[in-house]
Design a protein around this motif. Structure first.
Motif, PDB file in Angstrom:
ATOM      1  N   CYS A  99     -33.616 -65.627 -20.179  1.00 38.15           N
ATOM      2  CA  CYS A  99     -33.044 -66.803 -19.503  1.00 38.15           C
ATOM      3  C   CYS A  99     -33.238 -66.714 -17.996  1.00 38.15           C
ATOM      4  CB  CYS A  99     -31.553 -66.937 -19.819  1.00 38.15           C
ATOM      5  SG  CYS A  99     -31.195 -67.467 -21.495  1.00 38.15           S
ATOM      6  N   LYS A 100     -33.016 -65.534 -17.435  1.00 37.47           N
ATOM      7  CA  LYS A 100     -33.188 -65.359 -15.994  1.00 37.47           C
ATOM      8  C   LYS A 100     -34.648 -65.559 -15.592  1.00 37.47           C
ATOM      9  CE  LYS A 100     -32.262 -62.200 -12.167  1.00 37.47           C
ATOM     10  NZ  LYS A 100     -32.642 -63.251 -11.266  1.00 37.47           N
ATOM     11  N   GLU A 101     -35.560 -64.948 -16.310  1.00 37.39           N
ATOM     12  CA  GLU A 101     -36.981 -65.053 -15.958  1.00 37.39           C
ATOM     13  C   GLU A 101     -37.495 -66.481 -16.086  1.00 37.39           C
ATOM     14  OE1 GLU A 101     -39.135 -62.132 -18.208  1.00 37.39           O
ATOM     15  OE2 GLU A 101     -38.150 -60.469 -17.174  1.00 37.39           O
ATOM     16  N   VAL A 102     -37.121 -67.162 -17.159  1.00 39.45           N
ATOM     17  CA  VAL A 102     -37.571 -68.541 -17.349  1.00 39.45           C
ATOM     18  C   VAL A 102     -36.937 -69.453 -16.305  1.00 39.45           C
ATOM     19  CG1 VAL A 102     -37.518 -70.518 -18.931  1.00 39.45           C
ATOM     20  CG2 VAL A 102     -38.100 -68.246 -19.796  1.00 39.45           C
ATOM     21  N   SER A 103     -35.668 -69.254 -16.034  1.00 42.50           N
ATOM     22  CA  SER A 103     -34.991 -70.072 -15.016  1.00 42.50           C
ATOM     23  C   SER A 103     -35.611 -69.867 -13.641  1.00 42.50           C
ATOM     24  CB  SER A 103     -33.504 -69.741 -14.971  1.00 42.50           C
ATOM     25  OG  SER A 103     -32.877 -70.173 -16.163  1.00 42.50           O
ATOM     26  N   ASP A 104     -35.947 -68.632 -13.306  1.00 42.50           N
ATOM     27  CA  ASP A 104     -36.595 -68.354 -12.022  1.00 42.50           C
ATOM     28  C   ASP A 104     -37.999 -68.956 -11.974  1.00 42.50           C
ATOM     29  OD1 ASP A 104     -34.353 -66.975 -11.220  1.00 42.50           O
ATOM     30  OD2 ASP A 104     -35.237 -64.971 -11.472  1.00 42.50           O
ATOM     31  N   THR A 105     -38.755 -68.787 -13.037  1.00 42.84           N
ATOM     32  CA  THR A 105     -40.134 -69.272 -13.076  1.00 42.84           C
ATOM     33  C   THR A 105     -40.202 -70.788 -12.938  1.00 42.84           C
ATOM     34  OG1 THR A 105     -40.802 -67.415 -14.454  1.00 42.84           O
ATOM     35  CG2 THR A 105     -42.254 -69.342 -14.452  1.00 42.84           C
ATOM     36  N   TYR A 106     -39.331 -71.491 -13.639  1.00 46.56           N
ATOM     37  CA  TYR A 106     -39.363 -72.956 -13.642  1.00 46.56           C
ATOM     38  C   TYR A 106     -38.347 -73.572 -12.679  1.00 46.56           C
ATOM     39  CZ  TYR A 106     -42.571 -72.748 -17.531  1.00 46.56           C
ATOM     40  OH  TYR A 106     -43.673 -72.506 -18.313  1.00 46.56           O
ATOM     41  N   ARG A 107     -37.702 -72.734 -11.899  1.00 43.13           N
ATOM     42  CA  ARG A 107     -36.693 -73.182 -10.929  1.00 43.13           C
ATOM     43  C   ARG A 107     -35.649 -74.085 -11.599  1.00 43.13           C
ATOM     44  NH1 ARG A 107     -41.593 -73.653  -7.755  1.00 43.13           N
ATOM     45  NH2 ARG A 107     -41.660 -71.945  -6.261  1.00 43.13           N
TER      46      ARG A 107
ATOM     47  N   ASN B 297     -25.416 -68.974 -27.643  1.00 44.33           N
ATOM     48  CA  ASN B 297     -26.570 -68.547 -26.851  1.00 44.33           C
ATOM     49  C   ASN B 297     -27.860 -69.129 -27.426  1.00 44.33           C
ATOM     50  OD1 ASN B 297     -27.269 -66.766 -24.522  1.00 44.33           O
ATOM     51  ND2 ASN B 297     -28.615 -65.870 -26.057  1.00 44.33           N
ATOM     52  N   HIS B 298     -27.940 -69.199 -28.740  1.00 43.34           N
ATOM     53  CA  HIS B 298     -29.113 -69.806 -29.377  1.00 43.34           C
ATOM     54  C   HIS B 298     -29.239 -71.282 -28.970  1.00 43.34           C
ATOM     55  CE1 HIS B 298     -32.307 -70.050 -32.328  1.00 43.34           C
ATOM     56  NE2 HIS B 298     -31.755 -71.141 -32.807  1.00 43.34           N
ATOM     57  N   ALA B 299     -28.131 -71.986 -28.931  1.00 45.24           N
ATOM     58  CA  ALA B 299     -28.138 -73.388 -28.487  1.00 45.24           C
ATOM     59  C   ALA B 299     -28.563 -73.479 -27.024  1.00 45.24           C
ATOM     60  CB  ALA B 299     -26.763 -74.019 -28.689  1.00 45.24           C
ATOM     61  N   LEU B 300     -28.119 -72.549 -26.203  1.00 41.96           N
ATOM     62  CA  LEU B 300     -28.512 -72.509 -24.795  1.00 41.96           C
ATOM     63  C   LEU B 300     -30.020 -72.289 -24.664  1.00 41.96           C
ATOM     64  CD1 LEU B 300     -27.857 -72.404 -21.745  1.00 41.96           C
ATOM     65  CD2 LEU B 300     -27.414 -69.946 -22.062  1.00 41.96           C
ATOM     66  N   ILE B 301     -30.558 -71.385 -25.446  1.00 47.23           N
ATOM     67  CA  ILE B 301     -32.005 -71.132 -25.419  1.00 47.23           C
ATOM     68  C   ILE B 301     -32.760 -72.389 -25.829  1.00 47.23           C
ATOM     69  CG2 ILE B 301     -33.869 -69.856 -26.569  1.00 47.23           C
ATOM     70  CD1 ILE B 301     -31.940 -67.421 -26.539  1.00 47.23           C
ATOM     71  N   ASP B 302     -32.293 -73.073 -26.862  1.00 47.71           N
ATOM     72  CA  ASP B 302     -32.926 -74.338 -27.274  1.00 47.71           C
ATOM     73  C   ASP B 302     -32.900 -75.353 -26.132  1.00 47.71           C
ATOM     74  OD1 ASP B 302     -33.488 -73.344 -29.777  1.00 47.71           O
ATOM     75  OD2 ASP B 302     -31.795 -74.357 -30.768  1.00 47.71           O
ATOM     76  N   GLU B 303     -31.803 -75.392 -25.402  1.00 46.66           N
ATOM     77  CA  GLU B 303     -31.664 -76.295 -24.264  1.00 46.66           C
ATOM     78  C   GLU B 303     -32.669 -75.943 -23.156  1.00 46.66           C
ATOM     79  OE1 GLU B 303     -28.040 -77.420 -21.230  1.00 46.66           O
ATOM     80  OE2 GLU B 303     -27.502 -76.758 -23.268  1.00 46.66           O
ATOM     81  N   ILE B 304     -32.802 -74.656 -22.887  1.00 42.15           N
ATOM     82  CA  ILE B 304     -33.757 -74.213 -21.863  1.00 42.15           C
ATOM     83  C   ILE B 304     -35.182 -74.544 -22.288  1.00 42.15           C
ATOM     84  CG2 ILE B 304     -34.753 -72.170 -20.732  1.00 42.15           C
ATOM     85  CD1 ILE B 304     -31.884 -70.955 -20.789  1.00 42.15           C
ATOM     86  N   VAL B 305     -35.516 -74.278 -23.530  1.00 43.88           N
ATOM     87  CA  VAL B 305     -36.867 -74.577 -24.032  1.00 43.88           C
ATOM     88  C   VAL B 305     -37.149 -76.071 -23.932  1.00 43.88           C
ATOM     89  CG1 VAL B 305     -38.310 -74.601 -26.111  1.00 43.88           C
ATOM     90  CG2 VAL B 305     -37.045 -72.539 -25.499  1.00 43.88           C
ATOM     91  N   ALA B 306     -36.179 -76.896 -24.273  1.00 46.16           N
ATOM     92  CA  ALA B 306     -36.365 -78.349 -24.168  1.00 46.16           C
ATOM     93  C   ALA B 306     -36.594 -78.761 -22.720  1.00 46.16           C
ATOM     94  CB  ALA B 306     -35.155 -79.076 -24.747  1.00 46.16           C
TER      95      ALA B 306
ATOM     96  N   GLU C  27     -39.977 -80.404 -21.158  1.00 50.35           N
ATOM     97  CA  GLU C  27     -39.922 -81.652 -20.382  1.00 50.35           C
ATOM     98  C   GLU C  27     -40.639 -81.481 -19.039  1.00 50.35           C
ATOM     99  OE1 GLU C  27     -36.544 -84.151 -17.968  1.00 50.35           O
ATOM    100  OE2 GLU C  27     -35.954 -83.240 -19.884  1.00 50.35           O
ATOM    101  N   LEU C  28     -40.391 -80.386 -18.356  1.00 51.06           N
ATOM    102  CA  LEU C  28     -41.054 -80.129 -17.078  1.00 51.06           C
ATOM    103  C   LEU C  28     -42.573 -79.995 -17.254  1.00 51.06           C
ATOM    104  CD1 LEU C  28     -38.556 -77.570 -15.480  1.00 51.06           C
ATOM    105  CD2 LEU C  28     -38.947 -79.954 -14.777  1.00 51.06           C
ATOM    106  N   ARG C  29     -43.007 -79.343 -18.309  1.00 45.40           N
ATOM    107  CA  ARG C  29     -44.447 -79.202 -18.567  1.00 45.40           C
ATOM    108  C   ARG C  29     -45.082 -80.553 -18.873  1.00 45.40           C
ATOM    109  NH1 ARG C  29     -44.850 -73.868 -22.445  1.00 45.40           N
ATOM    110  NH2 ARG C  29     -44.653 -72.310 -20.779  1.00 45.40           N
ATOM    111  N   ARG C  30     -44.370 -81.357 -19.671  1.00 45.77           N
ATOM    112  CA  ARG C  30     -44.889 -82.691 -20.010  1.00 45.77           C
ATOM    113  C   ARG C  30     -45.053 -83.530 -18.748  1.00 45.77           C
ATOM    114  NH1 ARG C  30     -42.511 -87.175 -20.332  1.00 45.77           N
ATOM    115  NH2 ARG C  30     -40.419 -86.344 -20.513  1.00 45.77           N
TER     116      ARG C  30
END
Length: 181
Positions: A73-81, A159-168, A172-175
């Protein structure tokens, strides 16, 4: 992850119930010859060790899951701001779960230690005085460990729901980035 944790936690609880049943049945076997009672006492001890291993395995899986996913979560949040609240929520869930895992592990260690104190095969004096203490700790520990597993499962699910939220959010940012070309 929730399925894996659930299956192992249920196996651990089932193992604990079976071990308690074996321990309670030792009183029923006193009419048998000495070697038969010793056999069932050995089966109870081995089942107790197996149950303890499964309990510690389930709690360890929960801890390991949160160590890995918190870092992710930290790495993905940092990478995608991303919003830092994602990392905060993940950290809160880990901190909420961790005491339950540690206390569950300590509870099973305590049950096993009291079982050793109550074991007449140790040839120590006064082992009979520890039998009811071990029984009470085993039954209370079983209930506590079951409750701890429920609390851990709730944190894992959240936490699994949170990960799903981050992935979504990342998708969205990639799209959006793809649309801009």
């Amino acid at each position: 992850m929730t399925r894996i944790f659930t299956v192992i936690a249920l196996l651990a609880l089932l193992f604990m119930v079976a071990t308690a049943g074996l321990g309670l049945s030792l009183d029923l076997h006193h009419h048998l010859n000495d070697s038969a009672v010793k056999h069932w006492a050995s089966v109870h001890r081995l089942a107790g060790v197996g149950a303890a291993i499964f309990v510690i395995l389930a709690h360890s899986i929960a801890v390991t899951y949160f160590v890995g996913t918190s870092r992710w979560c930290k790495e993905v949040s940092d990478t995608y701001r991303l919003d830092p609240r994602y990392v905060q929520r993940s950290t809160q869930l880990k901190r909420k779960m961790f005491p339950w895992a540690v206390l569950g592990m300590l509870a099973v260690v305590g049950i096993v230690a009291l079982g050793g104190a109550a074991d007449p095969a140790t040839l120590r004096e006064n082992t009979l005085a520890w039998v009811n203490i071990h029984l009470g700790a085993a039954l209370g520990g079983l209930a506590f460990i079951a409750f701890a597993f429920v609390r851990e499962w709730q944190c894992i699910s959240a936490n699994h729901a949170l990960i799903d939220e981050i992935v979504a959010r990342v998708n969205e940012l990639r799209r959006r980035a793809d649309e801009r070309g």
